[in-house]
Design a protein around this motif. Structure first.
Motif: not given
Length: 326
Positions: A19-25, A99-104, A237-239, A273-275
């Motif tokens: 959640g907090f890792h991918d909030t940026a997405n 990075s991707s939580s899914s890949h991890a 980074t993303v924004g 979602t990140t990718h």
């Protein structure tokens, strides 16, 4: 039962960190273009991540059944897999790499299972068709869709003054950010649901792979809580570091990414979602001119993507061996 409890705690911890890792997405582009304030963006993303997590369990079934043989998913394998995924997520969060939580998680599961049970436990065909191909293909779809959507918007806008466009798309971007947050919840929260359900099945607590409603609510709540804390390093980074964004670009990237992600969720395919969103931002930037995208930043992100699954698998394998010694 203590091992099962540890599995549940780690799975919910993974959801929280996701959640907090991918909030940026969901909110990075909206914050960067000032369409939303950080506080409002996080509140919106928290609520919609929770809502998205409640809509389906198809991805959970894929995670629990299609990476490795369900019979091989004992507590030791799952604990090692979650530890590897969490360790890599925290590492990339610290350095601001999306990075991707899914890949991890997938890398962690594969690494722990192969270390403990051998290569035979991998569901090779299912792994390739339902997991690897969607994970690799979804960023390409995100890039292409964003490029096409942005090109169409520019053609339709014609000679409309930029100030007028920014005002309109600032309002529209609130909707597109909400769409991304909802789609993120619909895909990512289900991964921990699949892990917990597999653990319950392995212990004989449930007779078949059926995601229980309390598991759905717990995973949705853990991800929503993590989202509420935000991931400001990755937001930056993303924004702002890939391209300089305006509301029109943010709307095109978010809408394109959300369509790809929600489609994958409905098909039961776990995607990153990140990718997808990062690739969509690059696709939008490519419509301006090749040099508009900061390809050096993009390259470092792609390197992190490539390393994620192998590194998580390596950590998970080491943890499995340590647990075996204990």
């Amino acid at each position: 039962m203590l091992e099962l409890l540890l599995v549940i705690i780690l799975a919910l911890g993974f959801d929280f960190i996701n959640g907090f890792h991918d909030t940026a997405n969901a909110i990075a582009t909206s914050v960067a273009t000032r369409a939303l304030t950080p506080a409002r963006a996080i509140i919106m993303a928290t609520a919609l991540n929770f809502g998205g997590a409640m809509v389906s369990t198809r991805v959970a079934r894929t995670i629990g059944n299609n990476i490795v043989s369900p019979a091989s998913l004992d507590n030791q394998v799952i604990i090692a897999a979650l530890t590897g995924a969490i360790a890599w997520n925290l590492f990339t969060w610290y350095f601001g790499l999306p990075s991707s939580s899914s890949h991890a998680l997938i890398g962690g599961l594969a690494g722990a299972a192969v270390t403990g049970k051998g290569l035979a436990v991998l569901n090779t065909r299912e792994l390739v068709e339902k997991i690897v191909l969607p994970l690799l293909g979804s960023p390409l779809l995100g890039f292409t869709a964003a490029y096409v959507v942005m090109t169409c918007i520019l053609l339709l806008a014609g000679y409309t003054p930029p100030r007028r466009l920014n005002g309109l798309f600032s309002r529209l971007q609130v909707l597109s950010a909400a769409f991304v947050a909802f789609s993120h919840g619909s895909n990512d929260a289900q991964k921990s649901m699949g892990i917990i359900t597999a653990a319950l099945l392995a212990r004989g607590i449930i007779p078949s792979f059926q995601v229980l409603y309390p598991v759905i609510v717990a995973c949705a709540a853990a991800m929503a809580l993590g989202t509420s804390l935000g991931g400001w390093r990755i937001i930056r980074t993303v924004g702002s570091r890939i391209i300089k964004l305006e509301p029109i670009h943010g709307f095109a990237a978010e809408t394109s990414a959300a369509i790809v992600i929600i489609s994958a969720s409905l098909m039961g395919s776990p995607v990153s979602t990140t990718h997808v969103l990062s690739a969509a931002v690059m696709g939008v930037g490519a419509t301006r001119e090749f040099t508009a995208v900061r390809w050096r930043v993009a390259r470092s992100m792609v390197q992190a993507w490539i390393l994620t699954a192998p590194m998580a698998a390596l950590v998970a394998g080491v943890v499995y061996n340590l647990l075996a010694l204990v």
